[in-house]
Design a protein around this motif. Sequence first.
Motif, PDB file in Angstrom:
ATOM      1  N   ALA A  69       0.812  -1.220   0.000  1.00 15.21           N
ATOM      2  CA  ALA A  69       0.000   0.000   0.000  1.00 15.21           C
ATOM      3  C   ALA A  69       0.845   1.269   0.000  1.00 15.21           C
ATOM      4  O   ALA A  69       0.307   2.376   0.097  1.00 15.21           O
ATOM      5  CB  ALA A  69      -0.924  -0.011   1.215  1.00 15.21           C
ATOM      6  N   ARG A  92      -1.525   4.063  -1.019  1.00 17.94           N
ATOM      7  CA  ARG A  92      -2.741   3.529  -1.629  1.00 17.94           C
ATOM      8  C   ARG A  92      -3.532   2.776  -0.564  1.00 17.94           C
ATOM      9  O   ARG A  92      -3.460   1.545  -0.447  1.00 17.94           O
ATOM     10  CB  ARG A  92      -2.376   2.612  -2.796  1.00 17.94           C
ATOM     11  N   GLU A  94      -6.488   1.919  -0.357  1.00 16.79           N
ATOM     12  CA  GLU A  94      -7.447   0.922  -0.834  1.00 16.79           C
ATOM     13  C   GLU A  94      -6.824  -0.471  -0.924  1.00 16.79           C
ATOM     14  O   GLU A  94      -7.512  -1.489  -0.762  1.00 16.79           O
ATOM     15  CB  GLU A  94      -8.027   1.337  -2.190  1.00 16.79           C
ATOM     16  N   GLN A  97      -6.925  -1.881   2.563  1.00 16.78           N
ATOM     17  CA  GLN A  97      -8.312  -2.279   2.830  1.00 16.78           C
ATOM     18  C   GLN A  97      -8.626  -3.608   2.167  1.00 16.78           C
ATOM     19  O   GLN A  97      -9.288  -4.472   2.750  1.00 16.78           O
ATOM     20  CB  GLN A  97      -9.277  -1.205   2.313  1.00 16.78           C
ATOM     21  N   HIS A  98      -8.137  -3.784   0.948  1.00 17.50           N
ATOM     22  CA  HIS A  98      -8.382  -5.025   0.210  1.00 17.50           C
ATOM     23  C   HIS A  98      -7.760  -6.214   0.940  1.00 17.50           C
ATOM     24  O   HIS A  98      -8.397  -7.260   1.103  1.00 17.50           O
ATOM     25  CB  HIS A  98      -7.805  -4.904  -1.202  1.00 17.50           C
TER      26      HIS A  98
END
Length: 283
Positions: A69, A92, A94, A97-98
């Motif tokens: 990330a 990043r 997201e 989170q993924h």
Amino acid sequence: MLFVIGSGRSGTTLANSLLGALPGMACFPRLAAFDPRFTPVASYLARYTSRPAWLLRDSSEIVNVLREAGITYDLVSSSLCPVGAESLEAIRPELLQHRVHQLLRWRGVSTAVLKNTLNVARVGLLSAAFPEARFIHIVRDPADVVRSLERVEFWMTMPLWWDGRTVSQYMHDEGVSSARLAARHWARQVHTVLESTHGIESHRIATFTYREMTSAPAEALYPALAKVGFDIDARMIEMAAERVGVTVPRRAQKAEPDLIHIVNDECGDVLDSISALFPQLTL
């Protein structure tokens, strides 16, 4: 997400494992000693398959996940200071989170526990990137941390995120002892957490000490978890502590006069801040 933060050798790994053993929570697995060439395969197995004991141990594979990330060591070491919301464009969130959602689906739980010692310098960034995240801050007596740091193999070669040099380089250049630098490192890290959490809503962070966690896990964790929004029965915490192997620490070793002087000199201001902010804490 529940981030475990604290100075190195303060019990963050133990807290991570203990929290990850609670109902509804899971920590990222930590890859056992593997040849680096096989890390991608082992990482895939950790995320998508059942977890063979010989492959993994409960702690944290979070370094790889954070790196994906963009939440890297260089993000902090390049500026030699804590990072906050101003660095959001460099990461990043997201992707993290993924990976968290993968862990939650795999383990069938609702909360991921994430521990990485360098996160003491990334509290502001993590808070801004993940507004729903909570933080658990572990504090340990600096004299005990000094002794613990001086016993581990990696201490002399460890890079200091707030300086850029390794421990041995710093000692050589500045003419300070190992114990004094360890105390200075503790003070720098704890001060950074206290400063970084000033702007965070009180319901998002809770603090307890290593001694409280190891001597009475339920008494330490129950109110801390309740403060950040987790209603977990005290008996469940006691059962998790038994499974993880939390043991009452031996009677604290009396610090030598030289060490007491060093701790008072290097850590006194931070200790005063802690006692003012958290008078209930027992180091």
